[in-house]
Each structure stands twice: as C-alpha cells, then as structure tokens.
Design a protein around this motif. Structure first.
Motif, mmCIF file in Angstrom:
data_model
loop_
_atom_site.group_PDB
_atom_site.id
_atom_site.type_symbol
_atom_site.label_atom_id
_atom_site.label_comp_id
_atom_site.label_asym_id
_atom_site.label_seq_id
_atom_site.Cartn_x
_atom_site.Cartn_y
_atom_site.Cartn_z
ATOM 1 N N SER A 41 -15.573 63.610 99.848
ATOM 2 C CA SER A 41 -14.927 62.349 99.527
ATOM 3 C C SER A 41 -14.953 61.438 100.747
ATOM 4 O O SER A 41 -14.714 61.872 101.871
ATOM 5 N N GLY A 42 -15.322 60.180 100.527
ATOM 6 C CA GLY A 42 -15.400 59.220 101.622
ATOM 7 C C GLY A 42 -16.749 59.197 102.309
ATOM 8 O O GLY A 42 -16.966 58.404 103.236
ATOM 9 N N LYS A 45 -20.708 58.098 98.562
ATOM 10 C CA LYS A 45 -21.409 58.267 97.280
ATOM 11 C C LYS A 45 -21.229 57.058 96.362
ATOM 12 O O LYS A 45 -22.200 56.528 95.828
ATOM 13 N N SER A 46 -19.974 56.640 96.191
ATOM 14 C CA SER A 46 -19.712 55.509 95.286
ATOM 15 C C SER A 46 -20.348 54.230 95.814
ATOM 16 O O SER A 46 -20.880 53.427 95.039
#
Ligand code: ADP
Ligand code: ADP
Length: 219
Positions: A41-42, A45-46
């Motif tokens: 997370s972080g 990816k997004s």
C-alpha cells in the motif's frame, strides 16, 4: 496498437509539495500481455493506473477500467440494459450480442431480472444480487465494449466459492487476446499473469516474465 508504454514518466500530484510520486518511471506492456502489478500500500499502484488511463484518454485506443472488488454501478434498468450500456452504441446493440456477452460472463441466467430497488412493475421488488453477480454484470458490460486494453483493479473481496469460480472464469474470457494490467491482490492472480511488475516505494523494483522473477527469488 494494444500495447502500453511509459517512458521516463515523472508525476507529482498538484496537491503535494514534497517529492514527486514517480520519477523517470518506464514500463512496457507488450500487446497481448497480462501483467500483474504488485506492491505494498502506498507504492503507487493506483497512481500508475490513473496515469495509464490519462495516457489513453486522448487516444483512440479502447481502454476499459474495471474495478472487480468494488460494487459495480447498476442503473435503474433491467440487468439486460445494464449490460447493453457497455456497448459503444447501446441503441444499436443486438439482443444476440447482449446475450453472448452475458453467457460469456456467466450472467445469463438472471439477465431478465431487475436489480433490487429498481422497480419498474408496481409491486415488484427486483432481485437482490450478490457481489459476485454484480461483478459478472460488470464483466459482461466490459465484454460488449470490446476493449483492446483492460485495466483491472482487483482488491481483495470475499466471494463465496461458487462466485469466485464464476467470476474468475468470466474474467479469463474477458482477458483473452487483450493487453491487461491487473492491480493484483491475490497470489493466484500473479500465477495467471504472464508478466509481473513489482512496485516498491514508487519505483518499479522488478519487471519481467513471471518465471524469471521466480527464478531470481530462488537464486
Ligand atoms: P490501495 O490502493 O493500497 O488499496 P488507496 O489507493 O486507497 O489504497 O490509498 C493508498 C494511499 O494513497 C493511502 O495512504 C491514501 O491515504 C492515499 N490517497 C488515496 N487517495 C488520495 C487522495 N485523493 N488524496 C491524498 N491521498 C490519497
Ligand atoms: P497504492 O495504490 O499502491 O496504495 P497510491 O498510488 O494510492 O499507492 O499512492 C502512492 C502515493 O501517492 C502515496 O504516498 C499516496 O499518499 C499518494 N497519493 C495517492 N493519491 C493521491 C492524491 N490524489 N493526491 C495526493 N497524493 C496522493
């Protein structure tokens, strides 16, 4: 055509004053490749997905972004119309095309229903769809769009065993013959991809054939 390419892309969110999210990021997804993007997370990816979407916004390449985890948006129409909405021209799409997509997405047996809450006939409540059924509707919709490139954000979702199988089968049909980037959250997805990009601290730490990466880890 059908391939995704980033070459030394730098990107900063306008709202952030500190260092940019990506610096000189390069990524090539050859046509027909199913690439899984993994990372904590972080790791970015997004952000990577949103950049890929922007890159192709201004292009004629058909690209579809599908969130498999989230509840797909259903409209106040029949499930059939919810699928037809995916067509480039929903008015012109034929029943055979809609039924074909629904069959391939394992969504055919409830295509005549109405989603719960969207009453069209007085006194009818509509059916309560499971998360897996909604996903299969979204996949049928995406099939009708017939995209060259598919971005798939697959967050962890608790599907029962039957839905897991039906959704997986539908996704495999959707991915066949296309260039696919999957934000992968499940190990099984990584095994099904033929390439993996590992994001770490907003850099691509490793990228290559699935088997190569496994070899690296063993050696
Ligand atoms: P993941 O993709 O790992 O499931 P998210 O993309 O939702 O998680 O969030 C990853 C990180 O990005 C979080 O630290 C979150 O606070 C941050 N983030 C997401 N959206 C925004 C936003 N619009 N503005 C600022 N930070 C954001
Ligand atoms: P992941 O999807 O791997 O969790 P993200 O791409 O969401 O990673 O986040 C990468 C970095 O970008 C994080 O530091 C996050 O806080 C930041 N970030 C994400 N979205 C935004 C946003 N809209 N505005 C500012 N910062 C963001």
């Amino acid at each position: 055509k059908g391939r995704l390419e980033f070459s030394e892309v730098s990107f900063a969110y306008p709202t952030r004053t500190e260092a940019p999210i990506f610096q000189d990021l390069s990524l090539l997804v050859p046509a027909g490749t199913v690439m899984a993007v993994v990372g904590p997370s972080g790791s970015g990816k997004s952000t990577l997905v949103s950049l890929l979407l922007r890159l192709y916004d201004c292009n004629s390449v058909k690209i579809v972004f599908l969130l498999v985890s989230q509840e797909p948006v259903l409209f106040s129409y029949s499930i059939r119309d919810n699928i037809a909405y995916g067509a480039v021209d929903p008015e012109a799409v034929t029943t055979e095309e809609i039924y074909g997509a629904a069959r391939a997405a394992n969504a055919f047996n409830f295509i005549q229903d109405f989603p719960n809450g969207f009453n069209t006939v007085v006194g009818e409540k509509g059916v309560l769809l499971s998360g897996g059924q909604k996903q299969r509707i979204a996949i049928a919709r995406a099939l009708l769009k017939n995209p060259k490139i598919l971005l798939l954000d697959e967050a962890t979702s608790a599907l029962d065993a039957e839905n897991e199988f039906l959704v997986q089968e539908a996704l495999e049909r959707l991915m066949t013959g296309r260039t696919v980037v999957i934000i992968a959250h499940r190990l099984s997805t990584i095994q099904n991809a033929n390439a993996v990009a590992v994001l770490d601290q907003r850099r691509i730490a490793e990228c290559g054939q699935h088997t190569e990466l496994l070899g690296n880890r063993q050696g």
